[in-house]
Design a protein around this motif. Structure first.
Motif, short mmCIF file in Angstrom:
data_model
loop_
_atom_site.label_atom_id
_atom_site.label_comp_id
_atom_site.label_asym_id
_atom_site.label_seq_id
_atom_site.Cartn_x
_atom_site.Cartn_y
_atom_site.Cartn_z
N SER A 1 82.11 32.09 86.40
CA SER A 1 81.83 31.88 84.97
C SER A 1 81.40 30.44 84.71
N ALA A 2 82.04 29.49 85.39
CA ALA A 2 81.75 28.07 85.17
C ALA A 2 80.38 27.67 85.69
N PHE A 3 79.87 28.39 86.71
CA PHE A 3 78.61 27.97 87.34
C PHE A 3 77.52 29.03 87.26
N GLN A 4 77.59 29.87 86.24
CA GLN A 4 76.56 30.91 86.09
C GLN A 4 75.18 30.30 85.87
N ASP A 5 75.12 29.11 85.29
CA ASP A 5 73.82 28.49 85.04
C ASP A 5 73.14 28.03 86.33
N CYS A 6 73.85 28.07 87.45
CA CYS A 6 73.27 27.69 88.75
C CYS A 6 72.80 28.91 89.53
N ILE A 7 72.95 30.09 88.93
CA ILE A 7 72.69 31.34 89.66
C ILE A 7 71.59 32.12 88.98
N SER A 8 70.58 32.50 89.74
CA SER A 8 69.48 33.33 89.26
C SER A 8 69.52 34.67 89.98
N PRO A 9 68.70 35.64 89.56
CA PRO A 9 68.66 36.92 90.29
C PRO A 9 68.23 36.77 91.75
N ASP A 10 67.60 35.65 92.10
CA ASP A 10 67.17 35.42 93.48
C ASP A 10 68.20 34.68 94.32
N THR A 11 69.27 34.21 93.70
CA THR A 11 70.31 33.49 94.43
C THR A 11 71.08 34.45 95.34
N VAL A 12 71.26 34.06 96.59
CA VAL A 12 72.08 34.83 97.53
C VAL A 12 73.49 34.23 97.52
N ILE A 13 74.49 35.06 97.26
CA ILE A 13 75.87 34.61 97.21
C ILE A 13 76.66 35.24 98.36
N ILE A 14 77.39 34.41 99.10
CA ILE A 14 78.27 34.91 100.16
C ILE A 14 79.69 34.43 99.86
N PRO A 15 80.57 35.32 99.42
CA PRO A 15 81.98 34.93 99.24
C PRO A 15 82.72 35.02 100.58
N LEU A 16 83.57 34.04 100.87
CA LEU A 16 84.32 34.02 102.12
C LEU A 16 85.82 34.06 101.86
N GLN A 17 86.22 34.88 100.90
CA GLN A 17 87.63 34.97 100.55
C GLN A 17 88.39 35.86 101.54
N ASN A 18 89.71 35.67 101.57
CA ASN A 18 90.58 36.51 102.40
C ASN A 18 90.95 37.78 101.65
N GLY A 19 90.04 38.72 101.57
CA GLY A 19 90.33 39.96 100.88
C GLY A 19 89.24 40.98 101.12
N ILE A 20 89.35 42.09 100.40
CA ILE A 20 88.43 43.20 100.61
C ILE A 20 87.41 43.34 99.49
N ASP A 21 87.76 42.92 98.27
CA ASP A 21 86.97 43.30 97.10
C ASP A 21 86.28 42.13 96.40
N ALA A 22 85.94 41.06 97.14
CA ALA A 22 85.30 39.90 96.51
C ALA A 22 83.95 40.26 95.89
N ALA A 23 83.16 41.07 96.59
CA ALA A 23 81.83 41.43 96.07
C ALA A 23 81.95 42.20 94.76
N GLU A 24 82.90 43.13 94.70
CA GLU A 24 83.10 43.90 93.47
C GLU A 24 83.52 42.99 92.32
N THR A 25 84.40 42.03 92.63
CA THR A 25 84.84 41.07 91.61
C THR A 25 83.65 40.28 91.07
N LEU A 26 82.78 39.85 91.96
CA LEU A 26 81.61 39.07 91.55
C LEU A 26 80.64 39.91 90.72
N LEU A 27 80.42 41.14 91.12
CA LEU A 27 79.48 42.00 90.39
C LEU A 27 79.89 42.20 88.94
#
Length: 308
Positions: A91-117
């Motif tokens: 939420s704090a850095f949404q202005d740095c993200i465009s539809p072309d930005t590739v995001i890779i979360p490296l959290q210790n869990g299973i559902d990081a991508a779902e959380t981001l979506l």
């Protein structure tokens, strides 16, 4: 190419230092450390020091900042914060993200991508999934100590898609990196190791080496792994006995004195921990699937007694 590393802790500091060091003389690539407070001040003034067993790297990023307007749009964003921070940092850095930005979360869990979506109801960026095998801690602001583990990054997206340029960028920095189209299986295999180990080290206040040395703790660790296996298999991710043996054998890759991130946070009385990621998640999924998670329930009880 503009690459951001969000969270300069043990994981983000390891990756960020290697990237900044490798690309410091490359005018076509910006490495941006997204951090704040004492960490930002120390890195801005002196750079980031990464200590390993055989070398020290002093890396200076193109920018260390927590101001979206200074950072600008990113081509690649690697998120290395704790899992519970994902919604707030995105939420704090949404202005740095465009539809072309590739995001890779490296959290210790299973559902990081779902959380981001969930944070992008319209025009989402390209969200991949990933994990890293490493034991690495903040020694003090601006200094990261890589204690053990290969520092290997595995990332990808289930089904179609391939991002060779991401692999090239990380490998050029000396980071062992592989892409896979079966990333969910990889995430569960890592979870099979990190979740039970986080639970047992935190509950009993022991190091990785102490777990490996004591037969009764190894038996309890195996029981925790069997419960993770049962939960994973309800998600059509079939973990085998060989996966449990592989996870147990991974203990030898870490120093005797290594501690889990959950254990460190509990010992330091951090205001938030990854207990929800490592412990509560397994118990909740077990209840949903009518799976007995008595070993996890015991760990939950022991850890809760430490934090109440």
């Amino acid at each position: 190419m503009k690459i951001g590393i969000l969270g300069i802790g043990g994981v983000g500091g390891f990756i960020g230092a290697k990237l900044a060091h490798a690309y410091q003389s490359d005018p076509t690539t910006e490495i941006i450390f997204i951090c704040r407070g004492a960490t930002k001040q120390e890195i801005s003034a002196h750079g980031l020091c990464l200590r390993t067993n055989d070398q020290h790297i002093l890396a200076k990023p193109s920018l260390a900042s927590d101001e979206p307007e200074k950072i600008g749009y990113l081509d690649l964003l690697i998120i290395a914060t704790k899992a519970f921070s994902l919604p707030s940092v995105i939420s704090a850095f949404q202005d740095c993200i465009s539809p072309d930005t590739v995001i890779i979360p490296l959290q210790n869990g299973i559902d990081a991508a779902e959380t981001l979506l969930h944070q992008f109801p319209k025009n989402p960026p390209i969200i991949l999934e990933g994990c890293i095998y490493i034991a690495s801690n903040i020694e003090k602001p601006g200094v990261i100590h890589h204690l053990g583990g290969p520092g290997k990054v595995i990332y990808g997206k289930d089904g179609n898609g391939h991002f060779p340029w991401v692999t090239t960028i990380l490998q050029k920095a000396g980071i062992d990196t592989n892409y896979t189209s079966d990333i969910k299986k990889i995430l569960w295999k890592k979870f099979l190791f990190v979740s039970p180990l986080a639970a047992i080290t935190t509950a009993y206040g022991v190091t990785f080496g102490e777990v490996a040395k004591r037969d009764e703790l190894l038996k309890r660790l195996r029981k925790l792994m069997l419960e993770v296996q049962a939960v994973a298999n309800t998600e059509t991710i079939m973990l085998q006995e060989s996966d449990i043996e592989e996870a147990l054998n991974m203990l030898s890759n870490f120093p005797y004195s290594a501690k889990s991130s959950l254990q460190l946070d509990v010992e330091e009385e951090a205001p938030q921990t990854e207990k929800a990621t490592f412990i509560d998640f397994v118990i909740a999924q077990g209840r949903k699937a009518h799976i007995n998670t008595e070993a996890y329930l015991l760990m939950d009880k022991l850890i809760s007694e430490k934090t109440c």
